[in-house]
Design a protein around this motif. Structure first.
Motif: not given
Length: 467
Positions: A89-108
């Motif tokens: 999850f990123i920002d409460s959104l469940r992801i499968r394959d995304v590209v982020v260019p900068r800092n982010t927080t991941i929840t597992i």
């Protein structure tokens, strides 16, 4: 340093590129059973999970053994969930394959991880050669592959080669063998996808006379035939689960028992395996044994797709033209056509490129061969294959000039993708392998499309904790 590249930059230019300057990536575990853990990483791919082979090892029981992967790609960092049980999850959104260019927080699971690219860099040296055994390439991606092959070849470590179909996995295996201390011994290939399950064991381990119907004489298997050399198991991901158990025992005990025999025989071989599947996902789906995967993936070697290294295409063309000239069939390709070939996505990779060139040589013109290639294997499965006038008119009717071009195109492509994949899966009764073959696209690419539209067939229920 403040002038660090966003992700990666090349040191040198042209064939004089000597290294890749890679920006370090920091992962901070800011919440979870691990308390706070900090890891600085600089590789192409980073795997996070609970297994000891992961780059970042967690103790959270709600996290899968190999939960998600971070890969450096053009434009940022690709974060891919590896079919984990509880999701990424990123920002409460469940992801499968995304590209982020900068800092982010991941929840597992119960763990939160802060991903932060750093300003400091590390230089990764590149091989200075454009050939490694039967492999050729001048791109930084291939030269990094060459460097790893030359480092790993002298050892007897088991290697798992991954990559899309047509990227040259068997050639990489051959290079590992040719540069090893076993180069004078046999190199035996077993294609696990080409053999029916009833014959795989006989092919691998051999059989005695009368072991089964049709076994009129004894036969040694691949492991004995390759004594002192290398066994290459191609498409290992197609091996049925019940046969994976026996293969694991052979690898661990270094001995085989032919079918119909009560005696075991010692083997002395190096094992190399290859697959176009992501076996980490298969492990999480419980369709591939985790203990066998980790036995095979002592060293991982990933073959890059041709679309990610178009600068290698002229080199492949030159090699093909040289072969044609040596065979007495002179053939030439003009510079404009080479540019056009570099712009194509090549879903079939180097194999598709070579097939296109072979057709060109047979037909006497490259344009016809390129057209045939498009008909046989679409450049992009998201687009119609040779659209009819009716389909063109249908798309034109839906095109709205008031909508920005990129937005409108994405909507039309998305509509086609979803409708095509839905019809494709119905036609093949949700069999992913047959569907991929029917669509003439790579199985991994089909899986990504299924994930994109949440259409992947699933046999698992929802649970909270992994094992």
């Amino acid at each position: 340093m403040t002038d660090a590249p966003l992700h990666t930059q090349q040191i040198g230019s042209g064939q004089g590129i000597t290294a890749l300057r890679r920006r370090r990536l920091r992962l901070d575990v800011i919440k979870g059973p691990n308390k706070k853990t900090r890891v600085d990483l600089e590789g192409d791919r980073i795997v996070v999970g609970t297994h000891e082979t992961c780059d970042l090892v967690l103790t959270d029981p709600t996290v899968s053994r190999q939960h998600f992967e971070i890969e450096l790609v053009t434009g940022g960092y690709a974060i891919r969930d590896l079919d984990s049980l509880n999701g990424t999850f990123i920002d409460s959104l469940r992801i499968r394959d995304v590209v982020v260019p900068r800092n982010t927080t991941i929840t597992i699971g119960e763990t939160r991880i802060k991903m932060a690219p750093q300003d400091d860099t590390v230089d990764l040296p590149l091989s200075s050669e454009t050939r490694c055994g039967p492999l050729v390439g001048r791109s930084p991606e291939m030269r990094r592959v060459f460097d790893l092959i030359r480092k790993v070849a002298p050892a007897d470590a088991t290697v798992l080669i991954t990559g899309e179909s047509g990227t040259g996995k068997e050639l990489a295996a051959r290079a590992l063998h040719d540069l090893s201390n076993r180069c004078d011994a046999p190199f035996v290939v077993v294609d696990c996808a080409a053999l029916p399950p009833t014959l795989i064991e006989s092919e691998l381990y051999g059989h005695e006379r009368g072991a089964f119907t049709g076994a009129e004489k004894s036969r040694i298997g691949a492991f004995e035939a390759a004594d002192g050399g290398t066994v290459f198991l191609d498409e290992i991901g197609e091996l049925p689960v019940d046969l994976q158990t026996r293969l694991l025992g052979v690898i661990e005990r270094r001995q085989v028992q032919p079918l119909g025999s009560a005696k075991t025989r010692k083997i002395n071989v190096r094992l190399i395996a290859a697959t176009n599947r992501d076996l980490r996902r298969e492990v999480n789906r419980e369709t591939f044994r985790s203990d066998l995967y980790f036995r095979l993936a002592v060293v991982g070697l990933h073959m890059p797709a041709l679309r990610d290294r178009p600068d290698d295409i002229p080199l492949y063309i030159d090699a093909f033209l040289a072969d044609q000239t040596a065979a007495g069939f002179a053939f030439s390709i003009d510079p404009d056509t080479i540019v056009a070939l570099k712009l194509r996505p090549w879903p079939g990779n180097v194999r598709e490129l070579r097939n296109t060139l072979e057709r060109a040589a047979a037909l006497g013109e490259i344009d016809a061969a390129m057209s045939d290639s498009e008909a046989a294997q679409p450049q992009d499965p998201t687009l119609p294959d040779g659209p009819s006038d009716g389909l063109v008119r249908e798309f034109a009717a839906k095109a709205d000039p008031a909508v920005p071009f990129k937005t409108g195109k994405a909507l039309l492509v998305g509509t086609y993708e979803q409708a095509y994949i839905e019809s494709l899966m119905k036609k093949h009764n949700n069999n992913i392998t047959r569907a991929a073959r029917g669509a003439e696209i790579d199985r991994v690419y089909l899986l990504r499309l299924l994930d994109k539209y949440d259409m992947r067939p699933s046999k698992r229920g929802k649970v909270k904790r992994t094992t």
